[in-house]
Design a protein around this motif. Sequence first.
Motif, PDB file in Angstrom:
ATOM      1  N   GLU A   1     -90.249  17.671   7.802  1.00  0.00           N
ATOM      2  CA  GLU A   1     -91.274  18.138   8.717  1.00  0.00           C
ATOM      3  C   GLU A   1     -90.772  18.067  10.154  1.00  0.00           C
ATOM      4  O   GLU A   1     -90.091  17.108  10.527  1.00  0.00           O
ATOM      5  CB  GLU A   1     -92.556  17.284   8.613  1.00  0.00           C
ATOM      6  CG  GLU A   1     -93.103  17.148   7.211  1.00  0.00           C
ATOM      7  CD  GLU A   1     -92.593  15.885   6.535  1.00  0.00           C
ATOM      8  OE1 GLU A   1     -91.959  15.066   7.218  1.00  0.00           O
ATOM      9  OE2 GLU A   1     -92.809  15.737   5.326  1.00  0.00           O
TER      10      GLU A   1
ATOM     11  N   ARG B   1     -94.616  26.228   6.283  1.00  0.00           N
ATOM     12  CA  ARG B   1     -96.042  26.312   6.559  1.00  0.00           C
ATOM     13  C   ARG B   1     -96.367  25.370   7.707  1.00  0.00           C
ATOM     14  O   ARG B   1     -95.643  24.405   7.961  1.00  0.00           O
ATOM     15  CB  ARG B   1     -96.877  25.970   5.319  1.00  0.00           C
ATOM     16  CG  ARG B   1     -96.690  24.567   4.835  1.00  0.00           C
ATOM     17  CD  ARG B   1     -97.439  24.279   3.522  1.00  0.00           C
ATOM     18  NE  ARG B   1     -98.866  24.408   3.662  1.00  0.00           N
ATOM     19  CZ  ARG B   1     -99.606  25.331   3.029  1.00  0.00           C
ATOM     20  NH1 ARG B   1     -99.021  26.199   2.212  1.00  0.00           N
ATOM     21  NH2 ARG B   1    -100.903  25.376   3.190  1.00  0.00           N
ATOM     22  N   CYS B   2     -97.455  25.636   8.394  1.00  0.00           N
ATOM     23  CA  CYS B   2     -97.899  24.802   9.502  1.00  0.00           C
ATOM     24  C   CYS B   2     -99.111  23.991   9.079  1.00  0.00           C
ATOM     25  O   CYS B   2     -99.912  24.425   8.236  1.00  0.00           O
ATOM     26  CB  CYS B   2     -98.231  25.647  10.729  1.00  0.00           C
ATOM     27  SG  CYS B   2     -96.805  26.503  11.433  1.00  0.00           S
ATOM     28  N   SER B   3     -99.248  22.811   9.666  1.00  0.00           N
ATOM     29  CA  SER B   3    -100.343  21.914   9.328  1.00  0.00           C
ATOM     30  C   SER B   3    -100.750  21.137  10.573  1.00  0.00           C
ATOM     31  O   SER B   3     -99.896  20.861  11.430  1.00  0.00           O
ATOM     32  CB  SER B   3     -99.916  20.948   8.214  1.00  0.00           C
ATOM     33  OG  SER B   3    -100.919  19.981   7.972  1.00  0.00           O
TER      34      SER B   3
ATOM     35  N   LEU C   1     -93.696  30.922  14.538  1.00  0.00           N
ATOM     36  CA  LEU C   1     -92.873  30.203  13.560  1.00  0.00           C
ATOM     37  C   LEU C   1     -92.740  30.980  12.261  1.00  0.00           C
ATOM     38  O   LEU C   1     -91.647  31.119  11.703  1.00  0.00           O
ATOM     39  CB  LEU C   1     -93.467  28.819  13.300  1.00  0.00           C
ATOM     40  CG  LEU C   1     -93.324  27.785  14.422  1.00  0.00           C
ATOM     41  CD1 LEU C   1     -94.181  26.560  14.130  1.00  0.00           C
ATOM     42  CD2 LEU C   1     -91.870  27.379  14.597  1.00  0.00           C
TER      43      LEU C   1
ATOM     44  N   THR D   1     -92.373  17.588  13.589  1.00  0.00           N
ATOM     45  CA  THR D   1     -93.687  17.148  14.039  1.00  0.00           C
ATOM     46  C   THR D   1     -93.931  17.482  15.500  1.00  0.00           C
ATOM     47  O   THR D   1     -93.004  17.724  16.277  1.00  0.00           O
ATOM     48  CB  THR D   1     -93.815  15.618  13.850  1.00  0.00           C
ATOM     49  OG1 THR D   1     -92.811  14.965  14.621  1.00  0.00           O
ATOM     50  CG2 THR D   1     -93.624  15.242  12.395  1.00  0.00           C
TER      51      THR D   1
ATOM     52  N   THR E   1     -98.937  15.693   9.505  1.00  0.00           N
ATOM     53  CA  THR E   1     -98.091  15.456   8.337  1.00  0.00           C
ATOM     54  C   THR E   1     -98.789  14.483   7.387  1.00  0.00           C
ATOM     55  O   THR E   1     -99.791  13.877   7.726  1.00  0.00           O
ATOM     56  CB  THR E   1     -96.737  14.876   8.761  1.00  0.00           C
ATOM     57  OG1 THR E   1     -96.948  13.620   9.427  1.00  0.00           O
ATOM     58  CG2 THR E   1     -96.016  15.822   9.699  1.00  0.00           C
TER      59      THR E   1
ATOM     60  N   TYR F   1     -94.653  21.535  11.573  1.00  0.00           N
ATOM     61  CA  TYR F   1     -94.054  22.636  10.819  1.00  0.00           C
ATOM     62  C   TYR F   1     -93.274  22.036   9.660  1.00  0.00           C
ATOM     63  O   TYR F   1     -92.290  21.322   9.864  1.00  0.00           O
ATOM     64  CB  TYR F   1     -93.147  23.459  11.721  1.00  0.00           C
ATOM     65  CG  TYR F   1     -92.431  24.598  11.030  1.00  0.00           C
ATOM     66  CD1 TYR F   1     -93.117  25.519  10.252  1.00  0.00           C
ATOM     67  CD2 TYR F   1     -91.052  24.762  11.163  1.00  0.00           C
ATOM     68  CE1 TYR F   1     -92.463  26.561   9.623  1.00  0.00           C
ATOM     69  CE2 TYR F   1     -90.387  25.810  10.556  1.00  0.00           C
ATOM     70  CZ  TYR F   1     -91.091  26.696   9.776  1.00  0.00           C
ATOM     71  OH  TYR F   1     -90.436  27.736   9.153  1.00  0.00           O
TER      72      TYR F   1
ATOM     73  N   LEU G   1     -99.061  20.858  16.449  1.00  0.00           N
ATOM     74  CA  LEU G   1     -99.079  20.991  14.990  1.00  0.00           C
ATOM     75  C   LEU G   1     -97.727  20.574  14.427  1.00  0.00           C
ATOM     76  O   LEU G   1     -96.760  20.345  15.152  1.00  0.00           O
ATOM     77  CB  LEU G   1     -99.431  22.420  14.573  1.00  0.00           C
ATOM     78  CG  LEU G   1     -98.637  23.602  15.145  1.00  0.00           C
ATOM     79  CD1 LEU G   1     -97.249  23.723  14.517  1.00  0.00           C
ATOM     80  CD2 LEU G   1     -99.400  24.905  14.919  1.00  0.00           C
TER      81      LEU G   1
ATOM     82  N   GLU H   1     -98.067  29.083  15.527  1.00  0.00           N
ATOM     83  CA  GLU H   1     -97.934  29.295  14.085  1.00  0.00           C
ATOM     84  C   GLU H   1     -97.438  30.704  13.781  1.00  0.00           C
ATOM     85  O   GLU H   1     -96.549  30.891  12.939  1.00  0.00           O
ATOM     86  CB  GLU H   1     -99.278  29.040  13.410  1.00  0.00           C
ATOM     87  CG  GLU H   1     -99.222  29.155  11.895  1.00  0.00           C
ATOM     88  CD  GLU H   1    -100.508  28.714  11.242  1.00  0.00           C
ATOM     89  OE1 GLU H   1    -100.616  28.840  10.006  1.00  0.00           O
ATOM     90  OE2 GLU H   1    -101.421  28.239  11.963  1.00  0.00           O
TER      91      GLU H   1
END
Length: 388
Positions: free
Chosen positions: A184, A234-236, A331, A186, A239, A220, A218, A328
Amino acid sequence: MTASERRRLKKLAHAHTVPYQQVVRVRIVLDAAHGYSNARIALRQRVHLDTVRRWRGRYADQGIDGLKDRPRSGRPPRFTLVQRAEVTALACQLPAETGMPLSRWSSADLAAEVVGRRIAEAMSASSVRRILAADVLKPWQHTSWIFIRDPGFATKAARVLDLYQRLWNGRPLAGNEYVISSDEKTSIQARCRCHPTLPPGRSRMMRVNHDYDRGGALAYLAAYDVHQARVSGRCSPKTGIVPFMDLVEQVMSQEPYASARRVFWVVGNGSSHRGKAAADRLAARFPNAVMVHTPVHASWLNQIEIFFSIVQRKVVTPNDFTALDQVEDRLIAFERRYNETARPFRWKFTPADLEDLLARIERHEQNEHHFQQPTGCGHQPAALPATM
């Protein structure tokens, strides 16, 4: 003057790489060969009459070699060898060990300390730099390193390196077995600049306003197929176990991984996928998935970090996004663009390099007293590579 000497002098008189003073001397001699008097030569070359006499005389006695500068003793050194050695020894000490409230030396700090210790009556910062330059010392700079703490470093690292060479337990991987590198990235922020970014122009680089408004951050999450050079991400908002398993679901539900015999997931030791519990959780959800952990503090063994460095350079920096949605979108768009032309990374750190690294570390451990001495400049534990 012979014809050959005249040709040589004319060539020197019009050369662009000869020092100007020597060119003037050659022209004085050539004017004399043409029959000009000393006074006329002085006017023509704009020099003193005594200068003309000197160089005509030297040429008459020594020829062309007489037009060169004679060896000189030069300026006597201001500082003795002992003083220079004491400056070098001081620079090789940490400031805290000398009682100074500094984290590292600057040339000005060293110069002041030299005078304060009466090593020399006076010394400038530039003199300190010249003394240290002889030993290629730059105490005002620093670099970081990390020492191996994982007791299973050799075994874990060798397992990852074997997978990069399509080996597992000494046997080649089959055609329907894949290696995924995942992690990830971050805290990717959305920084909306208070003034528009200006494109580059003639004699001007791109200009990004320093002031910005924060638009949140966010994470990635990405999975990189080591041998196919394909990224799926994907983006979140954050984590954790759930976002990581969502990434796994996204990858493992697609071909060729869904029907693969085995898919090896190379991951670090973050909380999202740490330890045996994470490996069991992955295997329970996808029986053909095998989690392989890198050693502790060895993220440089994870090839996804190379992709993240590309993302940092080409997508995130300079950061100028109006909102997280724009981050997002950028990316994911870059991910598609990257997959169109990507090739596998040329991974150069091999199991043989790992053996050499461990041998160096073992030698340092056997001679630990050398780099523990306060003044032992240059003695340092073997550093782990920062990246590959």
